[in-house]
Design a protein around this motif. Structure first.
Motif, PDB file in Angstrom:
ATOM      1  N   LEU A  17       0.829  -1.198   0.000  1.00 14.20           N
ATOM      2  CA  LEU A  17       0.000   0.000   0.000  1.00 14.20           C
ATOM      3  C   LEU A  17       0.866   1.253   0.000  1.00 14.20           C
ATOM      4  N   GLU A  21       0.962   4.166  -2.816  1.00 12.70           N
ATOM      5  CA  GLU A  21       0.763   5.567  -2.453  1.00 12.70           C
ATOM      6  C   GLU A  21       1.900   6.444  -2.992  1.00 12.70           C
ATOM      7  N   ALA A  42      -9.013   0.442  -3.155  1.00 10.11           N
ATOM      8  CA  ALA A  42      -8.296  -0.824  -3.004  1.00 10.11           C
ATOM      9  C   ALA A  42      -9.267  -1.957  -3.324  1.00 10.11           C
ATOM     10  N   GLN A  60      -5.836   2.624   4.740  1.00 11.13           N
ATOM     11  CA  GLN A  60      -6.744   2.652   3.588  1.00 11.13           C
ATOM     12  C   GLN A  60      -8.197   2.569   4.051  1.00 11.13           C
ATOM     13  N   ILE A 225      -1.774  -4.029  -4.503  1.00  6.54           N
ATOM     14  CA  ILE A 225      -1.929  -3.924  -3.043  1.00  6.54           C
ATOM     15  C   ILE A 225      -2.045  -5.297  -2.399  1.00  6.54           C
TER      16      ILE A 225
END
Length: 236
Positions: A17, A21, A42, A60, A225
C-alpha cells in the motif's frame, strides 16, 4: 470466485500500500495535480477479512468489490469494526441486487442500462440513500463487456438524469486488455467533460499513472496492493 474457493495469493508485500501511495503521489506530481484529487480504491474482491484488515490498519479506507453477495458476506463486520470505510461496487450489477447494493455501497460504478437505472431509482427513493453513481462506458465496444457504447453515452446520461432522476457523478471505463489504455481514458474524459461530469473512474494496477495524467479521479488498484490471484479480474 468466492472466498471459499479463491485461489492462492502471490506477490503480496506488507509495504504494498505504501509503495502504491508513493507511485500515486509521483504520478500526481508529474501531472501537476493535487494528490487529494485522486481517490485510491483498493480492490478487495476475493480476499477474506484477514487479508483486508492489515490494509485498513495501514490507513486505507476506500475499497472496491465486484459482487454484491461477496461484499455482503464480509463487509458489514469490517465496517462495524473500523470507522470511515467507503465501499464501491465496481463489478456488474443485476437489477434484482439493486436493493442490497444501495443499502451497502457508497458508490456504484456500473450503471449501464435502463433496467439498472429503474431499479436504482426505486431503491434510492425507498431507502433515502444516495450512493455515488458512475455510468460505465464500453470504450472498446467489446461484445463480452458491459457498458454503454461511446456513441450512445450522451443520450444514456441524459436519460439517467431526465427519465430516472439519477444524479450521475461520473464515468467508468475498462480499456481493452490488448490495446494501449491512453486513448480509452482520453475518450472517457472527453465524454465526461461534454456532459458536465467531474469524476472519472479509470486506471488499474498496471496503468493508473496514465489514467491520472488523463484526469482520473478514482483509480481501482487490486493486485498491486493485495497480490495476484491465478484468475485475475479485469477490474483491478
Amino acid at each position: 470466485m468466492t472466498e471459499a474457493n479463491a485461489s492462492p495469493l502471490t506477490g503480496h508485500s506488507p509495504n504494498a500500500l505504501a509503495i502504491v501511495e508513493q507511485e500515486i503521489t509521483r504520478a500526481c506530481k508529474d501531472a501537476e495535480r493535487d494528490r487529494a484529487a485522486v481517490t485510491l480504491i483498493a480492490v478487495s474482491k476475493t480476499f477474506a477479512a484477514d487479508a483486508i484488515t492489515p490494509v485498513i490498519a495501514a490507513g486505507q479506507r476506500v475499497f472496491g468489490e465486484n459482487r454484491v453477495q461477496e461484499a455482503k458476506a464480509k463487509w458489514p463486520a469490517l465496517i462495524s469494526s473500523y470507522s470511515g470505510i467507503a465501499l464501491h461496487l465496481i463489478g456488474p450489477l443485476q437489477s434484482n441486487k439493486a436493493k442490497e447494493a444501495v443499502a451497502l455501497f457508497d458508490a456504484i460504478h456500473s450503471v449501464d442500462r435502463p433496467s439498472i437505472c429503474q431499479a436504482l431509482a426505486k431503491e434510492i427513493e425507498s431507502q433515502n440513500r444516495h450512493p455515488q453513481l458512475f455510468v460505465q462506458i464500453n470504450t472498446g465496444e467489446e461484445p463480452q463487456k458491459a457498458g454503454v457504447a461511446p456513441g450512445d453515452a450522451d443520450a444514456f446520461i441524459a436519460s439517467c438524469r431526465d427519465t430516472y432522476g439519477l444524479n450521475i457523478s461520473g464515468l467508468m471505463c475498462i480499456p481493452p486488455a490488448n490495446e494501449p489504455p491512453a486513448a480509452h481514458f482520453a475518450l472517457t474524459a472527453k465524454i465526461a467533460a461534454r456532459n458536465g461530469l467531474k469524476n472519472l473512474s479509470m486506471g488499474m494496477s498496471a496503468d493508473f499513472a496514465t489514467a491520472i495524467m488523463l484526469g482520473a479521479t478514482h483509480i481501482r488498484v487490486g493486485s498491486a496492493i493485495f497480490g495476484h490471484r491465478s484468475q485475475p479480474s479485469p477490474r483491478s
